[in-house]
Enzyme design. Structure first.
Site, PDB file in Angstrom:
ATOM      1  CG  ASP A   1      32.709  42.252  19.633  1.00 22.86           C
ATOM      2  OD1 ASP A   1      33.895  42.275  19.315  1.00 22.86           O
ATOM      3  OD2 ASP A   1      32.315  42.027  20.787  1.00 22.86           O
TER       4      ASP A   1
ATOM      5  CG  HIS B   1      34.097  75.890  33.094  1.00 26.05           C
ATOM      6  ND1 HIS B   1      34.119  74.640  32.516  1.00 26.05           N
ATOM      7  CD2 HIS B   1      34.299  75.692  34.438  1.00 26.05           C
ATOM      8  CE1 HIS B   1      34.333  73.728  33.454  1.00 26.05           C
ATOM      9  NE2 HIS B   1      34.441  74.348  34.626  1.00 26.05           N
TER      10      HIS B   1
ATOM     11  CD  GLU C   1      39.020  76.071  42.981  1.00 23.65           C
ATOM     12  OE1 GLU C   1      40.141  75.559  42.903  1.00 23.65           O
ATOM     13  OE2 GLU C   1      38.036  75.689  42.315  1.00 23.65           O
ATOM     14  CG  ASP C   2      38.445  79.695  40.615  1.00 19.02           C
ATOM     15  OD1 ASP C   2      39.394  79.368  41.334  1.00 19.02           O
ATOM     16  OD2 ASP C   2      38.004  78.967  39.702  1.00 19.02           O
TER      17      ASP C   2
ATOM     18  CG  HIS D   1      31.377  74.438  39.397  1.00 13.52           C
ATOM     19  ND1 HIS D   1      30.797  74.797  38.199  1.00 13.52           N
ATOM     20  CD2 HIS D   1      32.672  74.158  39.113  1.00 13.52           C
ATOM     21  CE1 HIS D   1      31.704  74.723  37.242  1.00 13.52           C
ATOM     22  NE2 HIS D   1      32.855  74.343  37.761  1.00 13.52           N
TER      23      HIS D   1
ATOM     24  CG  ASP E   1      34.601  71.155  36.634  1.00 11.36           C
ATOM     25  OD1 ASP E   1      34.599  72.291  36.138  1.00 11.36           O
ATOM     26  OD2 ASP E   1      35.589  70.657  37.201  1.00 11.36           O
TER      27      ASP E   1
END
Length: 712
Positions: free
Chosen positions: A259, A48, A76-77, A72, A139
């Site tokens: 259109d 990812h 956090e993870d 990124h 992301d």
């Protein structure tokens, strides 16, 4: 998963001077940190971040942004920390990664107040470094591309958040390609049947008409060759969601939509843009009202292009955009063009907007908004707005959002002019202040000394800047009166939970609610910007929850004594969803009024009779009657269409009274049965959009103030 050599090659294609060792180090570090983690699809999780980085290479962004994409999710993870990233890759990248982490933790689709506060944090992060939101958008794009691996409920939540927040934000930043893809991916989740229907109709149309795009591009190239213009011409069918939205807005079927194809002409110079426009208009008939020149009047995000719509083969309308190569690059990447690289150097595109100036223009009016809901309203008005261009009497251009009024125009020029506005002339003719301005109109504001903003202006203004200035002026003008009323509401609310509204308690509430002192808190409480319940909850959250649990069942209004009767005041006809107060009548129960009811002013010297009330959840009767004052054109069939429109909004007409009949207009009062305030808002918006409705407003009559019966 993209290999590190392939990723480096993607960056080197536009930036030969890239810091290859740093990118490889970030790739290796991210892969190690995410080792053993997997996505819902079963793929290694690190696939990812690599995909996000690859998306950003398509915009030719700088090394710092690419490395941030790779890292990124590490803070956090994984076990990685800010200090680790800063030590290995420098403080710039550590700050960017930390910024993306904080954005990821924001729940932008949560309740209104929390959503507003999170929007504040979003824009604060953007103001520090716009690259944070570029990574976040990439992301979200990759997550939407792979959303099928999520459970259905989560898919719907993410798709709705993307459609409401991230897609408009990408468009506001000028990244139109990303906006369209995010919208289409969300549309696939939110309305798969609608999207499939559009695609099926496209396939049928292509079978019937053949390759229309190829034929029209060939015709355009021929016309441009005749006048010696070297240009790229390419066309495409519009995205399914774009077509669906037009069908919904115009309330027409696919077969009547004209259109559905768009074409772009990319020239070598600005002069050739106008020459190409002339060649196209000489070959095909231009559709009136569908021409916009964003070259002479660029959008605030740097977008420049000429837009025109012409009647092509077989009378079919096609939209044509004409721009230079440099303009096209900015049109594709928007504000991100500021960080684009080419041949190892920062791309010196003259049309790229300075991000600092752009974010300042976006957030300018937000600074004056202390209230959460007002801030959220201002953000959404800014994000979702299209633009119209009007002229001052001296010929200067004023940019305004679509749907703006002369009042918005006045405040756009200067707050002082807006506050003193008493009227306006559009193209030399006097018009009401609620008139919707159109492209190219000349506007003159009429001012008068001593004029001050009126409360009704809040319904006329559409821009966040105007609404903020009006609210600020009204707050200052009514501060003393509102503070007095707020004090009584606070007293009653605190007594309702067995406490007193002491100075210390009010100061604590002001601090908790982030309001500048207790006096400001009371003024905003009295002006209905803050509820008394919120003030009490800020000090005694557990007590308000207990009081709520003790409310009698099947009572629509909370805050009454046991067995106390109540009745909606006929003077203001309050609805669920609106701020309300009660007036106690000896032996007759309580009359429930909207907080802005004029009748309340007659009871300012009787604070003991005031009750702080609010609507209970889920126990209302099916309908409440509200009277609307309508002025409509006196033409055949108009009244029938108005009645049909009201019915389409699932509102029932219970009574109708004609007040005035003129050769050109009717004025009438219509009693409609509605569920709550939002239902009223939708109905009024639908009526205002009807061309045969000159005006519509809620009827208020202080003479109808009533005392209720002893029991409900």
């Amino acid at each position: 998963m993209i290999a590190v050599d392939d990723l480096v090659a993607l960056v080197r294609n536009y930036n030969p001077k890239t810091n290859e060792p740093m990118i490889r180090a970030a790739y290796d570090y991210g892969q190690a940190m995410h080792s053993g983690q997997f996505r819902k699809s079963g793929e290694p999780y690190f696939s990812h971040p690599v995909a996000v980085a690859a998306i950003l290479t398509e915009q030719q962004l700088d090394d710092a942004t690419i490395i941030t994409a790779l890292l990124h999710d590490t803070i956090e993870d994984t076990r990685s920390t800010y200090s680790d990233v800063s030590q290995l890759f420098g403080s710039e990248i550590a700050d960017l990664v930390d910024g993306v982490t904080k954005l990821t933790n924001l729940q932008l689709s949560s309740t209104e107040t929390k959503q507003a506060e999170n929007f504040r944090k979003l824009f604060m992060a953007m103001s520090r470094d716009l690259r944070v939101i570029l990574v976040k958008l990439a992301d979200r794009l990759h997550n939407m591309r792979t959303i099928r691996a999520m459970r259905p409920g989560k898919q719907h939540q993410k798709a709705r958040e993307t459609m409401d927040i991230y897609a408009p934000l990408a468009g506001r930043m000028g990244m139109q390609w990303m906006r369209e893809e995010l919208e289409d991916l969300s549309f696939r989740v939110l309305n798969p049947e609608g999207r499939s229907s559009i695609i099926r109709r496209f396939i049928t149309l292509q079978k019937e008409t053949g390759d229309v795009i190829h034929r029209i591009t060939s015709d355009m190239r021929t016309e441009l060759d005749k006048v010696g213009i070297e240009a790229e011409v390419f066309g495409r069918a519009k995205k399914p969601y774009s077509i669906w939205r037009k069908m919904q807005e115009k309330k027409i079927g696919f077969s009547r939509l004209s259109d559905i194809y768009g074409f772009r002409v990319i020239t070598q110079s600005e002069a050739e843009c106008y020459a190409a426009l002339g060649a196209i208009h000489s070959r095909w008939r231009a559709v009136p009202g569908r021409f916009k020149d964003y070259i002479s009047q660029p959008k605030s995000n740097g977008y420049r292009s000429i837009h025109t719509t012409v009647s092509g083969r077989d009378g079919k309308r096609v939209e044509v955009q004409i721009r230079t190569r440099q303009m096209h690059e900015v049109a594709e990447t928007g504000v991100a063009a500021h960080w684009s690289y080419r041949d190892g150097e920062r791309a010196a595109n003259p049309f790229a907007v300075d991000p600092a100036k752009w974010i300042a223009s976006v957030t300018e009016q937000f600074d004056g908004e202390d209230d959460h809901d007002e801030f959220l309203e201002a953000v959404k008005l800014e994000m979702y707005s299209d633009q119209v261009f009007c002229f001052t009497p001296k010929g200067d251009v004023v940019k305004l959002p679509k749907g703006a009024t002369p009042l918005d125009y006045a405040y756009q020029i200067h707050t002082r002019i807006g506050s003193a506005c008493v009227g306006a002339k559009v193209d030399g003719l006097r018009v009401p202040l609620w008139t919707r301005l159109k492209n190219g109109q000349s506007v003159e504001i009429i001012t008068a000394e001593g004029q001050t903003p009126q409360a009704t202006w809040l319904d006329i203004a559409t821009t966040g800047k105007a609404k903020s200035a009006i609210r600020r002026s009204l707050r200052e003008a009514n501060r003393e009166r509102f503070a007095k009323l707020g004090h009584e509401l606070a007293r009653a609310a605190f007594e309702n939970v067995g406490k007193k509204a002491t100075d210390k308690a009010l100061e604590l509430a002001a601090k908790t609610l982030r309001v500048d002192g207790s006096e400001t808190l009371l003024a905003r409480l009295g002006s209905a910007e803050i509820t008394a319940r919120a003030v009490v909850e800020a000090v005694y959250p557990n007590l308000t929850q207990r009081a709520e649990a003790e409310v009698e069942p099947l009572r629509a209004v909370v805050g009454l004594a046991h067995g106390q009767g109540f009745e909606r005041a006929a003077c203001c006809q309050p609805l669920p969803g609106e701020r309300i107060v009660g007036l106690a009548h000896r032996g007759k129960g309580v009359s429930v009024h909207s907080i802005d009811c004029d009748v309340l002013a007659d009871y300012e010297d009787q604070p003991a009779r005031w009750l702080d009330l609010h609507w209970a959840d889920g126990v209302h009767p099916p309908v409440y009657t509200v009277t609307l004052d309508l002025t409509i054109t006196n033409d055949a069939g108009v009244l029938g269409r108005i009645c049909t429109l009201i019915g389409e909004q699932r509102a029932n007409i219970s009574n109708m009274t004609f007040l005035d009949r003129k050769p050109d207009f009717y004025r009438l009062e219509v009693d409609v049965d509605l569920r709550e305030a939002e239902h009223l808002h939708r109905l009024v918006s639908a009526l205002e959009a009807e061309s045969n409705v000159a005006s519509v407003h809620r009827h208020r009559d202080p003479s109808l103030a009533n005392a209720p019966a002893a029991a409900e």
